[in-house]
Design an enzyme around this catalytic site. Sequence first.
Site, PDB file in Angstrom:
ATOM      1  N   GLU A  68      -4.094  -6.498  15.323  1.00 31.70           N
ATOM      2  CA  GLU A  68      -3.581  -5.184  14.907  1.00 31.70           C
ATOM      3  C   GLU A  68      -4.685  -4.135  15.080  1.00 31.70           C
ATOM      4  O   GLU A  68      -4.406  -2.972  15.349  1.00 31.70           O
ATOM      5  CB  GLU A  68      -3.096  -5.236  13.446  1.00 31.70           C
ATOM      6  CG  GLU A  68      -2.149  -4.109  13.070  1.00 31.70           C
ATOM      7  CD  GLU A  68      -1.401  -4.352  11.759  1.00 31.70           C
ATOM      8  OE1 GLU A  68      -0.283  -4.902  11.787  1.00 31.70           O
ATOM      9  OE2 GLU A  68      -1.926  -3.989  10.697  1.00 31.70           O
ATOM     10  N   LYS A 114      10.023  -0.964  14.231  1.00 32.96           N
ATOM     11  CA  LYS A 114      10.557  -0.671  12.882  1.00 32.96           C
ATOM     12  C   LYS A 114      11.610   0.420  12.976  1.00 32.96           C
ATOM     13  O   LYS A 114      12.665   0.344  12.346  1.00 32.96           O
ATOM     14  CB  LYS A 114       9.433  -0.150  11.974  1.00 32.96           C
ATOM     15  CG  LYS A 114       8.518  -1.163  11.391  1.00 32.96           C
ATOM     16  CD  LYS A 114       7.662  -0.466  10.298  1.00 32.96           C
ATOM     17  CE  LYS A 114       6.325  -1.131  10.114  1.00 32.96           C
ATOM     18  NZ  LYS A 114       5.408  -0.381   9.254  1.00 32.96           N
ATOM     19  N   LYS A 117       0.840  -1.207   0.000  1.00 27.80           N
ATOM     20  CA  LYS A 117       0.000   0.000   0.000  1.00 27.80           C
ATOM     21  C   LYS A 117       0.874   1.255   0.000  1.00 27.80           C
ATOM     22  O   LYS A 117       0.679   2.168  -0.767  1.00 27.80           O
ATOM     23  CB  LYS A 117      -0.915  -0.056   1.228  1.00 27.80           C
ATOM     24  CG  LYS A 117      -1.891   1.087   1.324  1.00 27.80           C
ATOM     25  CD  LYS A 117      -2.797   0.900   2.539  1.00 27.80           C
ATOM     26  CE  LYS A 117      -3.468   2.217   2.883  1.00 27.80           C
ATOM     27  NZ  LYS A 117      -4.299   2.123   4.084  1.00 27.80           N
ATOM     28  N   GLU A 127      10.509  -4.936   4.186  1.00 28.53           N
ATOM     29  CA  GLU A 127      10.514  -6.347   3.786  1.00 28.53           C
ATOM     30  C   GLU A 127      10.176  -6.483   2.303  1.00 28.53           C
ATOM     31  O   GLU A 127      10.854  -7.188   1.547  1.00 28.53           O
ATOM     32  CB  GLU A 127       9.474  -7.139   4.603  1.00 28.53           C
ATOM     33  CG  GLU A 127       9.802  -7.285   6.074  1.00 28.53           C
ATOM     34  CD  GLU A 127       9.256  -6.165   6.940  1.00 28.53           C
ATOM     35  OE1 GLU A 127       9.022  -5.042   6.412  1.00 28.53           O
ATOM     36  OE2 GLU A 127       9.077  -6.404   8.148  1.00 28.53           O
ATOM     37  N   GLY A 185      -4.774  -1.804   5.255  1.00 28.52           N
ATOM     38  CA  GLY A 185      -3.999  -2.948   4.760  1.00 28.52           C
ATOM     39  C   GLY A 185      -4.619  -4.285   5.122  1.00 28.52           C
ATOM     40  O   GLY A 185      -4.757  -5.181   4.276  1.00 28.52           O
ATOM     41  N   ARG A 186      -5.030  -4.428   6.379  1.00 32.01           N
ATOM     42  CA  ARG A 186      -5.532  -5.736   6.830  1.00 32.01           C
ATOM     43  C   ARG A 186      -6.958  -6.027   6.347  1.00 32.01           C
ATOM     44  O   ARG A 186      -7.509  -7.085   6.642  1.00 32.01           O
ATOM     45  CB  ARG A 186      -5.422  -5.865   8.346  1.00 32.01           C
ATOM     46  CG  ARG A 186      -6.028  -4.721   9.139  1.00 32.01           C
ATOM     47  CD  ARG A 186      -5.572  -4.787  10.603  1.00 32.01           C
ATOM     48  NE  ARG A 186      -6.036  -3.651  11.385  1.00 32.01           N
ATOM     49  CZ  ARG A 186      -5.389  -2.512  11.483  1.00 32.01           C
ATOM     50  NH1 ARG A 186      -4.268  -2.325  10.825  1.00 32.01           N
ATOM     51  NH2 ARG A 186      -5.861  -1.527  12.241  1.00 32.01           N
ATOM     52  N   HIS A 191      -5.150 -33.135  18.117  1.00 33.15           N
ATOM     53  CA  HIS A 191      -3.978 -33.935  18.510  1.00 33.15           C
ATOM     54  C   HIS A 191      -2.819 -33.044  18.927  1.00 33.15           C
ATOM     55  O   HIS A 191      -1.691 -33.515  19.070  1.00 33.15           O
ATOM     56  CB  HIS A 191      -3.565 -34.847  17.348  1.00 33.15           C
ATOM     57  CG  HIS A 191      -4.619 -35.846  17.005  1.00 33.15           C
ATOM     58  ND1 HIS A 191      -4.679 -37.094  17.565  1.00 33.15           N
ATOM     59  CD2 HIS A 191      -5.693 -35.751  16.179  1.00 33.15           C
ATOM     60  CE1 HIS A 191      -5.735 -37.742  17.085  1.00 33.15           C
ATOM     61  NE2 HIS A 191      -6.365 -36.940  16.244  1.00 33.15           N
TER      62      HIS A 191
HETATM   63  O1  F6P Z   1       2.351  -4.255   9.996  1.00 35.26           O
HETATM   64  C1  F6P Z   1       2.116  -2.929   9.713  1.00 35.26           C
HETATM   65  C2  F6P Z   1       1.568  -2.702   8.342  1.00 35.26           C
HETATM   66  O2  F6P Z   1       1.442  -1.337   8.146  1.00 35.26           O
HETATM   67  C3  F6P Z   1       0.231  -3.403   8.097  1.00 35.26           C
HETATM   68  O3  F6P Z   1      -0.848  -2.731   8.623  1.00 35.26           O
HETATM   69  C4  F6P Z   1       0.243  -3.558   6.628  1.00 35.26           C
HETATM   70  O4  F6P Z   1      -0.703  -4.496   6.218  1.00 35.26           O
HETATM   71  C5  F6P Z   1       1.663  -3.991   6.399  1.00 35.26           C
HETATM   72  O5  F6P Z   1       2.425  -3.228   7.326  1.00 35.26           O
HETATM   73  C6  F6P Z   1       2.184  -3.840   4.998  1.00 35.26           C
HETATM   74  O6  F6P Z   1       2.149  -2.525   4.556  1.00 35.26           O
HETATM   75  P1  F6P Z   1       2.296  -2.138   3.035  1.00 35.26           P
HETATM   76  O7  F6P Z   1       1.151  -2.734   2.295  1.00 35.26           O
HETATM   77  O8  F6P Z   1       2.253  -0.649   3.009  1.00 35.26           O
HETATM   78  O9  F6P Z   1       3.607  -2.678   2.537  1.00 35.26           O
END
Ligand code: F6P
Length: 548
Positions: A355, A514, A209, A215, A269-270, A386
């Site tokens: 979150e 972060k 987003k 990452e 995002g979620r 199990h």
């Molecule tokens: O974990 C924090 C967060 O901002 C989430 O809310 C989001 O889904 C994720 O990082 C990834 O963010 P982006 O889509 O901006 O890479």
Amino acid sequence: MALKTINPTNTKAWSKLQAHFKTIEDKHLNELFENHSNRVNEMTIRWDDFYVDFSKHRISNETLDLLIELANEVDLKDAMDKYFNGDVINKTEGREVLHTALRCPEKSSVLVNGENVMPEIFEVKHKIKNFSNKVIHGELQSYTGQAFTDVVNIGIGGSDLGPAMVVDALAFYKNQLTTHFVSNVDGDHVNEVIKNLNPETTLFVIVSKTFTTQETLSNANTIRSWFLKHAPKEAVSKHFVAVSTNIEKVKDFGIDEANIFPMWNWVGGRFSLWSAVGLSISLAVGYENFDKLLLGANKMDSHFKTAEFDKNIPVITGLLSVWYNNFFHAESEAVIPYSQYLNQFATYLQQGIMESNGKSVDRNGDKINYQTGTIIWGEPGTNSQHAFFQLIHQGTKLIPAEFIGFAKSLHGNQDHQDKLMSNFFAQTEALMNGKTETEVIQELKAQGLSEDQIKSLTPFKVFEGNKPTTTFLINQLTPESLGKLIAMYEHKIFVQGIIWNIFSYDQFGVELGKQLATTILKEIESNNITGAHDASTQQLLDYYKSVK
Ligand code: F6P
């Protein structure tokens, strides 16, 4: 208009619930059933292909009435109107919360700053449809003129968990494309995924987003470098597409504007799998199925908006969660799907639920003195039986559990299905009824054990029961029913957040770590651990430096 800021503990309903709790906390579910003849019918919601039985909960009709009184006192209805109408209910980020608009019919109107956003939503949906169809049918080809065989989704959090869970859940509906997910900044993850891929037939979907997430950008860069070892630079535009709100950053990365699928800040995002973040879903199962997923979610939205609270699935499940969390002081909830396809469902829900509602400051900005967000965990049954069911049955903790089962299997092996479902029904029955001392003694006698053996074994074989569960019995796992189920949890999260008087749609809690990681990375990279850390972290960093 802003959400109201009512402290739930100051409501009349809360005080009544506290008093009422004392009358019910020691009651066994068996007793509640004995004293309430029409309990099952009154505490079951039949809606579409969903059968939701919440009678195995430590509640009476009075509990339900009081919980609904609580919902009314905090004005849940008003909050729901603001949610669906696009008010800025994510106040701390100054945003609307409109993932529900993504699954509205084309002709509806949803306004953001006075402008109907449905045309742009459908413009992107058409783009997803065209693109998916062309990739699936081999019309859009790789730089070597071949059909794509593999799709790699590069994203994390909401840009990974939703698509990954849904692609897994809808594996039965999948086409010939193989879908992979790379999320962790752990280089072993990306390398494991790419090691068997053919760069000539692999499509990469970078989903972020913000397009600033460490990452995702690291993985995207690593993959592009690997790709360029095999392919010329011009090939990048044929093999890399992106989903983002940050068009400039995507272009900086080298992706053609035509290959960008936009999303909007009013989609968290979620809650974004319904947007272009779901591109990998559409590629994996086809646009028709992706659209059915959205249709199911839209049906659940309508149910949530229109059903009376006592027959409203997200309202009831949200209120039950408050009941256990704030009155029984249960800390966690288990979600147990009886479908291997929903292997990643609890993991997906963890982000949505934890979150969103892991907050300790209320909507007035005041520190909260009551429990909020529940801890969510779970694994599919029967595997989990199990693994951790021992603790739910005989441990010391109260763990309300949601059991999700499907009446019809997809491959149609009735023998397996009946075995699976008999476990599904048996577990909630066992959790509720338990096994009394008398029953244990009878059983051990029947097995021919001596008096002494029976005496010493009995305490360990007793099950107290009284463990609350909700049963979701759904006709079949289809894109549509999955859409309904996911949307149900989204609205449950909303209901909880409104009652707890918190802002469910920001996530500032993920930022501190972060920030510190950025500082530490600089120190590690420059081989200069500064000494500005606490003693424990300092020693860990020094040790890492010496052994890496
Ligand atoms: O974990 C924090 C967060 O901002 C989430 O809310 C989001 O889904 C994720 O990082 C990834 O963010 P982006 O889509 O901006 O890479």
